[in-house]
Design an enzyme around this catalytic site. Structure first.
Site, PDB file in Angstrom:
ATOM      1  N   HIS A  34       0.833  -1.216   0.000  1.00 22.88           N
ATOM      2  CA  HIS A  34       0.000   0.000   0.000  1.00 22.88           C
ATOM      3  C   HIS A  34       0.864   1.262   0.000  1.00 22.88           C
ATOM      4  O   HIS A  34       0.555   2.229   0.683  1.00 22.88           O
ATOM      5  CB  HIS A  34      -0.983   0.001   1.192  1.00 22.88           C
ATOM      6  CG  HIS A  34      -2.170  -0.883   0.933  1.00 22.88           C
ATOM      7  ND1 HIS A  34      -3.210  -0.485   0.130  1.00 22.88           N
ATOM      8  CD2 HIS A  34      -2.459  -2.136   1.346  1.00 22.88           C
ATOM      9  CE1 HIS A  34      -4.100  -1.465   0.062  1.00 22.88           C
ATOM     10  NE2 HIS A  34      -3.666  -2.482   0.781  1.00 22.88           N
ATOM     11  N   ASP A  36       2.518   1.863  -3.320  1.00 18.84           N
ATOM     12  CA  ASP A  36       2.797   2.150  -4.747  1.00 18.84           C
ATOM     13  C   ASP A  36       2.064   3.399  -5.221  1.00 18.84           C
ATOM     14  O   ASP A  36       2.614   4.220  -5.944  1.00 18.84           O
ATOM     15  CB  ASP A  36       2.532   0.940  -5.668  1.00 18.84           C
ATOM     16  CG  ASP A  36       1.120   0.413  -5.670  1.00 18.84           C
ATOM     17  OD1 ASP A  36       0.323   0.786  -4.768  1.00 18.84           O
ATOM     18  OD2 ASP A  36       0.784  -0.390  -6.572  1.00 18.84           O
ATOM     19  N   GLY A 121      -8.870 -13.684  -6.994  1.00 22.21           N
ATOM     20  CA  GLY A 121      -9.174 -13.055  -5.704  1.00 22.21           C
ATOM     21  C   GLY A 121      -8.240 -13.503  -4.599  1.00 22.21           C
ATOM     22  O   GLY A 121      -8.569 -13.413  -3.425  1.00 22.21           O
ATOM     23  N   GLY A 123      -5.080 -12.362  -4.036  1.00 25.33           N
ATOM     24  CA  GLY A 123      -4.042 -11.400  -3.663  1.00 25.33           C
ATOM     25  C   GLY A 123      -2.731 -11.623  -4.411  1.00 25.33           C
ATOM     26  O   GLY A 123      -1.700 -11.060  -4.045  1.00 25.33           O
ATOM     27  N   LEU A 124      -2.764 -12.448  -5.455  1.00 25.00           N
ATOM     28  CA  LEU A 124      -1.541 -12.697  -6.226  1.00 25.00           C
ATOM     29  C   LEU A 124      -1.633 -12.056  -7.617  1.00 25.00           C
ATOM     30  O   LEU A 124      -0.889 -12.402  -8.522  1.00 25.00           O
ATOM     31  CB  LEU A 124      -1.273 -14.204  -6.345  1.00 25.00           C
ATOM     32  CG  LEU A 124      -1.086 -14.957  -5.029  1.00 25.00           C
ATOM     33  CD1 LEU A 124      -0.905 -16.462  -5.291  1.00 25.00           C
ATOM     34  CD2 LEU A 124       0.104 -14.424  -4.244  1.00 25.00           C
ATOM     35  N   SER A 126      -4.160 -11.927 -10.095  1.00 22.66           N
ATOM     36  CA  SER A 126      -4.656 -12.611 -11.291  1.00 22.66           C
ATOM     37  C   SER A 126      -5.117 -11.584 -12.319  1.00 22.66           C
ATOM     38  O   SER A 126      -4.912 -11.769 -13.515  1.00 22.66           O
ATOM     39  CB  SER A 126      -5.801 -13.563 -10.936  1.00 22.66           C
ATOM     40  OG  SER A 126      -6.803 -12.875 -10.221  1.00 22.66           O
ATOM     41  N   SER A 127      -5.696 -10.480 -11.852  1.00 20.42           N
ATOM     42  CA  SER A 127      -6.216  -9.513 -12.834  1.00 20.42           C
ATOM     43  C   SER A 127      -5.072  -8.875 -13.626  1.00 20.42           C
ATOM     44  O   SER A 127      -5.179  -8.737 -14.846  1.00 20.42           O
ATOM     45  CB  SER A 127      -7.096  -8.457 -12.163  1.00 20.42           C
ATOM     46  OG  SER A 127      -6.419  -7.859 -11.095  1.00 20.42           O
ATOM     47  N   GLU A 159      -7.329  -1.192 -15.678  1.00 15.61           N
ATOM     48  CA  GLU A 159      -7.918  -1.609 -14.392  1.00 15.61           C
ATOM     49  C   GLU A 159      -8.555  -0.404 -13.696  1.00 15.61           C
ATOM     50  O   GLU A 159      -9.639  -0.495 -13.134  1.00 15.61           O
ATOM     51  CB  GLU A 159      -6.845  -2.252 -13.513  1.00 15.61           C
ATOM     52  CG  GLU A 159      -7.366  -2.626 -12.150  1.00 15.61           C
ATOM     53  CD  GLU A 159      -7.151  -4.077 -11.780  1.00 15.61           C
ATOM     54  OE1 GLU A 159      -6.495  -4.820 -12.535  1.00 15.61           O
ATOM     55  OE2 GLU A 159      -7.671  -4.474 -10.721  1.00 15.61           O
ATOM     56  N   ASP A 171       1.393  -4.274  -9.477  1.00 18.39           N
ATOM     57  CA  ASP A 171       1.039  -5.619  -9.950  1.00 18.39           C
ATOM     58  C   ASP A 171       1.328  -5.797 -11.435  1.00 18.39           C
ATOM     59  O   ASP A 171       1.919  -6.794 -11.864  1.00 18.39           O
ATOM     60  CB  ASP A 171      -0.445  -5.901  -9.699  1.00 18.39           C
ATOM     61  CG  ASP A 171      -0.811  -5.745  -8.240  1.00 18.39           C
ATOM     62  OD1 ASP A 171       0.115  -5.657  -7.408  1.00 18.39           O
ATOM     63  OD2 ASP A 171      -2.012  -5.719  -7.935  1.00 18.39           O
TER      64      ASP A 171
HETATM   65  C1  GLA Z   1      -3.211  -4.228  -4.894  1.00 18.16           C
HETATM   66  C2  GLA Z   1      -3.002  -3.147  -5.962  1.00 18.16           C
HETATM   67  C3  GLA Z   1      -1.551  -2.668  -5.978  1.00 18.16           C
HETATM   68  C4  GLA Z   1      -1.055  -2.307  -4.584  1.00 18.16           C
HETATM   69  C5  GLA Z   1      -1.400  -3.398  -3.578  1.00 18.16           C
HETATM   70  C6  GLA Z   1      -1.075  -2.999  -2.176  1.00 18.16           C
HETATM   71  O1  GLA Z   1      -2.521  -5.375  -5.233  1.00 18.16           O
HETATM   72  O2  GLA Z   1      -3.366  -3.617  -7.230  1.00 18.16           O
HETATM   73  O3  GLA Z   1      -1.427  -1.589  -6.876  1.00 18.16           O
HETATM   74  O4  GLA Z   1      -1.577  -1.070  -4.185  1.00 18.16           O
HETATM   75  O5  GLA Z   1      -2.778  -3.763  -3.626  1.00 18.16           O
HETATM   76  O6  GLA Z   1       0.284  -2.850  -2.014  1.00 18.16           O
END
Ligand code: GLA
Length: 385
Positions: A34, A36, A121, A123-124, A126-127, A159, A171
């Site tokens: 959190h 970027d 969904g 947290g890795l 995928s989108s 996105e 990401d």
């Molecule tokens: C998601 C967002 C990223 C980043 C993280 C938190 O993955 O897509 O841009 O802000 O949360 O670090």
């Protein structure tokens, strides 16, 4: 074997043979969460979990999409790309296609079959993997050259503007620019980057998904972005800064009293997390894996107490990991609220770690976590079939 199956599925969906394979990576983030979108540095790495897109150029104005495990074909008309925002499946592809079109590239019809091994969904990212792999396929069939950093920026824009998630660049950058066995130290305010070998000696990174049902994940991601915006605006009245990441912990201590409540907490997380990224990179370069582990723990506590993006599932999973003697540190990664943790675990102890943490988590939460066998790989790959 997987490729054979996918080729078969392609043939079944489209009645012709796939000709190319485009892949883009899911990612972990070693540290720098959190930050970027606050101009901070992040430290992600691309995974072997990927979005694999099998493709064939057809010409014409239609992009046809098929997906592993889902019946039917979704058709996107290249002359009506604005109209697919409400699609549950295919909206990312439409968003990316629209952004490419906006740059003046004339897209060409094709058939694309998606086999995504990045959990959705989870947290890795995928989108991001879907967006980046789609962009590469579309550029290739349009016969247009592309720059990987530009692809990451364009995917982020898709996105933000098409899917409505106000995410930062981390990401998509990791998905496109990741390098085998390296993490990417990315300065999100300039996009300057450096590859750092992810050498953990006798230790491994264990990725675990807390499996919180997606329907229960109430993401306040966009709210957090607004909160740090407020903090920045307030501090800009007294400091000449363009983003929160420019504040050192010492600078912040001097002006913290100007912020209150959650706004102060959110800003403190950002400033301290940026500081931790620098320390973590130093620790890694010096082979101080214990130091790195401690910083991972501190990052998690800050995301839990100051940024408030963890939740009982991620807190439980990382706390159980931390209780293991052979675990040096553990934290949630990505946007939070659900999704994955990473833990630094002695290689020889990984099996027992997964068994014990897995059992205790299921006991505490009522359903199981998933543990993935991961390796750090390149971001984008393109090959002829
Ligand atoms: C998601 C967002 C990223 C980043 C993280 C938190 O993955 O897509 O841009 O802000 O949360 O670090």
């Amino acid at each position: 074997m997987e490729i054979m199956e996918a080729k078969q599925a392609f043939l079944q969906a489209f009645g012709a043979n796939a000709e190319d394979l485009f892949t883009a990576a899911g990612r972990i983030n070693v540290i720098g969460e959190h930050v970027d979108y606050c101009g901070g540095k992040v430290f992600p790495a691309a995974l072997n979990l990927r979005c694999n897109v099998y493709g064939r150029k057809t010409g014409g104005d239609t992009v046809k999409l098929a997906f592993k495990g889902i019946d039917g074909v979704v058709e996107l008309n290249l002359n009506a790309l604005e109209s697919y925002r409400a699609l549950k499946i295919g909206n990312y592809q439409a968003g990316v296609a629209l952004e490419i079109q906006k740059t003046g590239v004339k897209l060409v019809g094709c058939e694309l079959y998606y086999d995504c091994t990045v959990p959705f969904g989870g947290g890795l990212s995928s989108s991001a993997a879907i967006e980046v792999a789609t962009a590469i396929a579309l550029y290739t069939y349009a016969g247009a050259p592309y720059d990987k950093v530009e692809v990451a920026k364009l995917a982020q824009k898709a996105e933000n503007e098409y899917a409505g998630v106000n995410c930062g660049i981390m990401d998509q950058f990791a998905s496109a620019m990741g390098k085998k066995e390296h993490a990417v130290l990315l300065d999100c305010s300039t996009l300057a980057y450096e590859y750092v070998p992810l050498r953990l000696g006798d230790y491994a990174l264990v990725v675990a998904n807390c499996n919180k049902p997606h329907s229960l994940v109430e993401s306040k991601y966009n709210v957090r972005r607004q909160e740090v915006e407020i903090a920045l605006k307030t501090l800009q009245e007294v400091k000449n800064i363009s983003c929160l990441a420019e504040l050192s912990p010492k600078d912040f201590a001097e002006v913290k009293h100007l912020l209150s409540g959650v706004i102060a907490k959110r800003a403190e997380h950002v400033v301290m997390e940026c500081d931790r990224v620098n320390k973590a990179v130093e620790a890694l370069k010096a082979g101080d894996i214990e130091g790195l582990g401690r910083l991972l723990n501190e990052s998690h506590y800050s995301l839990r107490d100051l940024y408030e993006v963890t939740g009982k599932e991620l807190d439980t999973l990382s706390a159980l990991a931390r209780k293991e003697t052979d675990c040096l540190g553990s934290r949630m990664i990505g946007g939070g609220f659900g999704g994955c943790t990473i833990s630094i675990v002695k290689k020889s102890a990984v099996e027992g770690f997964i068994r014990r943490v897995g059992a205790a988590y299921a006991e505490a939460i009522g359903y199981k976590a998933s543990f993935y066998e991961t390796s750090i790989e390149d971001g984008i790959t393109v090959s002829k079939l």
